[in-house]
Design a protein around this motif. Structure first.
Motif, mmCIF file in Angstrom:
data_model
loop_
_atom_site.group_PDB
_atom_site.id
_atom_site.type_symbol
_atom_site.label_atom_id
_atom_site.label_comp_id
_atom_site.label_asym_id
_atom_site.label_seq_id
_atom_site.Cartn_x
_atom_site.Cartn_y
_atom_site.Cartn_z
ATOM 1 N N ARG A 1 4.408 7.901 -9.528
ATOM 2 C CA ARG A 1 3.531 8.471 -8.927
ATOM 3 C C ARG A 1 2.267 7.976 -10.066
ATOM 4 O O ARG A 1 0.905 7.728 -9.854
ATOM 5 C CB ARG A 1 3.363 10.036 -8.923
ATOM 6 C CG ARG A 1 4.144 10.292 -7.665
ATOM 7 C CD ARG A 1 4.311 11.800 -7.487
ATOM 8 N NE ARG A 1 2.773 12.133 -7.014
ATOM 9 C CZ ARG A 1 2.285 13.358 -7.342
ATOM 10 N NH1 ARG A 1 2.847 14.197 -8.272
ATOM 11 N NH2 ARG A 1 1.156 13.693 -6.856
ATOM 12 N N MET A 2 2.786 8.229 -11.409
ATOM 13 C CA MET A 2 1.659 7.921 -12.513
ATOM 14 C C MET A 2 1.130 6.381 -12.340
ATOM 15 O O MET A 2 -0.039 5.985 -12.435
ATOM 16 C CB MET A 2 2.355 8.207 -13.912
ATOM 17 C CG MET A 2 2.559 9.702 -14.100
ATOM 18 S SD MET A 2 3.802 10.043 -15.444
ATOM 19 C CE MET A 2 2.992 9.339 -16.682
ATOM 20 N N VAL A 3 2.298 5.547 -12.140
ATOM 21 C CA VAL A 3 1.909 3.911 -12.351
ATOM 22 C C VAL A 3 1.027 3.654 -11.104
ATOM 23 O O VAL A 3 -0.068 2.927 -11.081
ATOM 24 C CB VAL A 3 3.249 3.062 -12.305
ATOM 25 C CG1 VAL A 3 2.843 1.795 -12.313
ATOM 26 C CG2 VAL A 3 3.699 3.571 -13.735
ATOM 27 N N HIS A 4 1.413 4.476 -9.953
ATOM 28 C CA HIS A 4 0.505 4.034 -8.786
ATOM 29 C C HIS A 4 -0.781 4.378 -8.789
ATOM 30 O O HIS A 4 -1.699 3.759 -8.331
ATOM 31 C CB HIS A 4 1.311 4.677 -7.476
ATOM 32 C CG HIS A 4 0.752 4.568 -6.307
ATOM 33 N ND1 HIS A 4 -0.213 5.659 -5.790
ATOM 34 C CD2 HIS A 4 0.560 3.654 -5.258
ATOM 35 C CE1 HIS A 4 -0.727 5.426 -4.769
ATOM 36 N NE2 HIS A 4 -0.498 4.065 -4.476
ATOM 37 N N SER A 5 -0.878 5.651 -9.444
ATOM 38 C CA SER A 5 -2.265 6.225 -9.253
ATOM 39 C C SER A 5 -3.397 5.388 -10.001
ATOM 40 O O SER A 5 -4.507 5.247 -9.339
ATOM 41 C CB SER A 5 -2.178 7.672 -10.048
ATOM 42 O OG SER A 5 -3.459 8.201 -10.207
ATOM 43 N N CYS A 6 -3.113 4.742 -11.032
ATOM 44 C CA CYS A 6 -3.831 4.118 -11.872
ATOM 45 C C CYS A 6 -3.740 2.385 -11.666
ATOM 46 O O CYS A 6 -4.317 1.596 -11.929
ATOM 47 C CB CYS A 6 -3.707 4.256 -13.257
ATOM 48 S SG CYS A 6 -1.999 3.835 -14.130
ATOM 49 N N GLN A 7 -2.735 2.306 -10.709
ATOM 50 C CA GLN A 7 -2.115 0.558 -10.403
ATOM 51 C C GLN A 7 -2.062 -0.115 -11.778
ATOM 52 O O GLN A 7 -2.508 -1.402 -11.730
ATOM 53 C CB GLN A 7 -3.340 -0.018 -9.589
ATOM 54 C CG GLN A 7 -3.126 0.550 -8.004
ATOM 55 C CD GLN A 7 -2.049 -0.028 -7.364
ATOM 56 O OE1 GLN A 7 -1.651 -1.184 -7.430
ATOM 57 N NE2 GLN A 7 -1.081 0.925 -7.070
ATOM 58 N N SER A 8 -1.383 0.287 -12.741
ATOM 59 C CA SER A 8 -1.190 -0.276 -13.975
ATOM 60 C C SER A 8 -0.277 0.662 -14.707
ATOM 61 O O SER A 8 0.200 1.828 -14.569
ATOM 62 C CB SER A 8 -2.475 -0.210 -14.948
ATOM 63 O OG SER A 8 -2.265 -0.750 -16.074
ATOM 64 N N GLY A 9 0.848 -0.191 -15.261
ATOM 65 C CA GLY A 9 1.737 0.481 -16.162
ATOM 66 C C GLY A 9 3.227 -0.287 -16.094
ATOM 67 O O GLY A 9 3.277 -1.479 -15.244
ATOM 68 N N HIS A 10 4.281 0.273 -16.474
ATOM 69 C CA HIS A 10 5.549 -0.352 -16.724
ATOM 70 C C HIS A 10 6.613 0.462 -15.927
ATOM 71 O O HIS A 10 7.284 1.355 -16.794
ATOM 72 C CB HIS A 10 5.888 -0.710 -18.042
ATOM 73 C CG HIS A 10 4.853 -1.649 -18.730
ATOM 74 N ND1 HIS A 10 3.808 -1.110 -19.114
ATOM 75 C CD2 HIS A 10 4.936 -3.007 -18.964
ATOM 76 C CE1 HIS A 10 3.159 -2.273 -19.524
ATOM 77 N NE2 HIS A 10 3.882 -3.311 -19.630
ATOM 78 N N PRO A 11 6.771 0.509 -14.834
ATOM 79 C CA PRO A 11 7.930 1.491 -14.052
ATOM 80 C C PRO A 11 9.437 1.030 -14.166
ATOM 81 O O PRO A 11 10.305 1.559 -14.394
ATOM 82 C CB PRO A 11 7.546 1.056 -12.612
ATOM 83 C CG PRO A 11 6.961 -0.384 -12.379
ATOM 84 C CD PRO A 11 6.042 -0.345 -13.657
#
Length: 283
Positions: free
Chosen positions: A22-32
């Motif tokens: 959810r965190m990565v999807h929300s900002c469309q950025s990150g390392h899942p």
């Protein structure tokens, strides 16, 4: 360790995985990918293994310390810290947003409870952990220092300088963990720059080496961590080779380096959440 306790830890892991996607999807950025793969380790550390104070203090005197060296897997770190009570779970909604304390790589100037170093510039975490372990020895503090590194991170030369230093100085209150998933941003580690026989390498450097073959299995992770603690305080640092799977818990992300730093779209998020039912309440 009772089956009920293992069940509780598994339930926390499921919720943490929901938080991550959810965190990565929300900002469309990150390392899942790596975040999902290290969920069991961080949950076991913070909810079972580490002796830690409820109130965060940057000095960490009289408590076990954890340092995240591969700071790009901040989603799992932030989720576990929040679920462990260091800050309000609702703050996870600000991940990577402007003026958020939850930046893509953890930083100390944001004043986020639970974060003791800025990390993500790979190769530095082991050195910092050794410094903290040595400080504890000088201060007569008998608690442990834990540090997590990625396996691709071992291609950094500073890691091996630190690997020499710790045994020479008998840092036997130090427990290092390698997220041994065989993948990094550009592909398989064996193709980018082979790590060779890691067990033999670390033993040759003077470390006690523990191999955990099922790094996404709560009982196996707990067994490895308890063994590491039992082998500490014997004049040698301890390192765990934790065999994990990138993207574990979300079937279409599992085992692929392609999810190292890619955010899921709406449909992919829905599928990931379907595979990880809400257990503790979403933020």
């Amino acid at each position: 360790m009772t089956r009920n306790s293992v069940h509780n830890l598994e339930a926390i892991c499921t919720q943490v995985r929901r938080d991550i996607v959810r965190m990565v999807h929300s900002c469309q950025s990150g390392h899942p990918g790596g975040s999902l793969g290290c969920t069991e380790l961080l949950v076991c550390l913070y909810f079972e293994i580490m002796q830690r104070n409820d109130q965060f203090d940057i000095d960490g005197i009289g408590e076990d310390l954890f340092f995240l060296s591969n700071g790009h897997i901040s989603p799992v770190f932030y989720s576990v810290l929040a679920r462990a009570g260091y800050f309000d779970v609702a703050e996870l909604a600000t991940f990577r947003k402007l003026n958020s304390r939850l930046q893509g790589h953890p930083t100390t100037h944001e004043g986020l409870p639970g974060v003791r170093i800025a990390s993500g510039s790979l190769g530095q975490g082991l050195s910092v952990a050794i410094g903290a372990a040595q400080a504890k020895k000088l201060n007569g503090d008998n608690k442990h220092v834990f540090v997590l590194m990625g396996d691709g991170e071992l291609q950094e030369g500073q890691v091996w300088e630190a690997a020499l230093y710790a045994p020479h100085n008998k840092m036997d209150n130090l427990i290092a963990v390698i997220d041994y998933n065989g993948a990094q941003i550009d592909g398989a580690t064996k193709d980018v720059l082979s790590l060779g026989n890691l067990k033999a390498k670390w033993e040759a450097f003077g470390w006690k080496v523990i191999e955990v073959l099922k790094g996404n299995h709560i009982p196996s992770v707990l067994e490895g961590l308890h063994l590491a603690k039992s082998l500490s305080n014997q004049n040698q640092p301890v390192i765990i080779l934790l065999n994990t799977e990138m993207g574990h818990g979300v079937d279409f992300m599992m085992g692929s380096h392609k999810w190292h730093g890619v955010a899921p779209n709406n449909d992919q998020l829905a599928e990931a959440l379907k595979q990880n039912p809400e257990t503790l309440g979403d933020y």
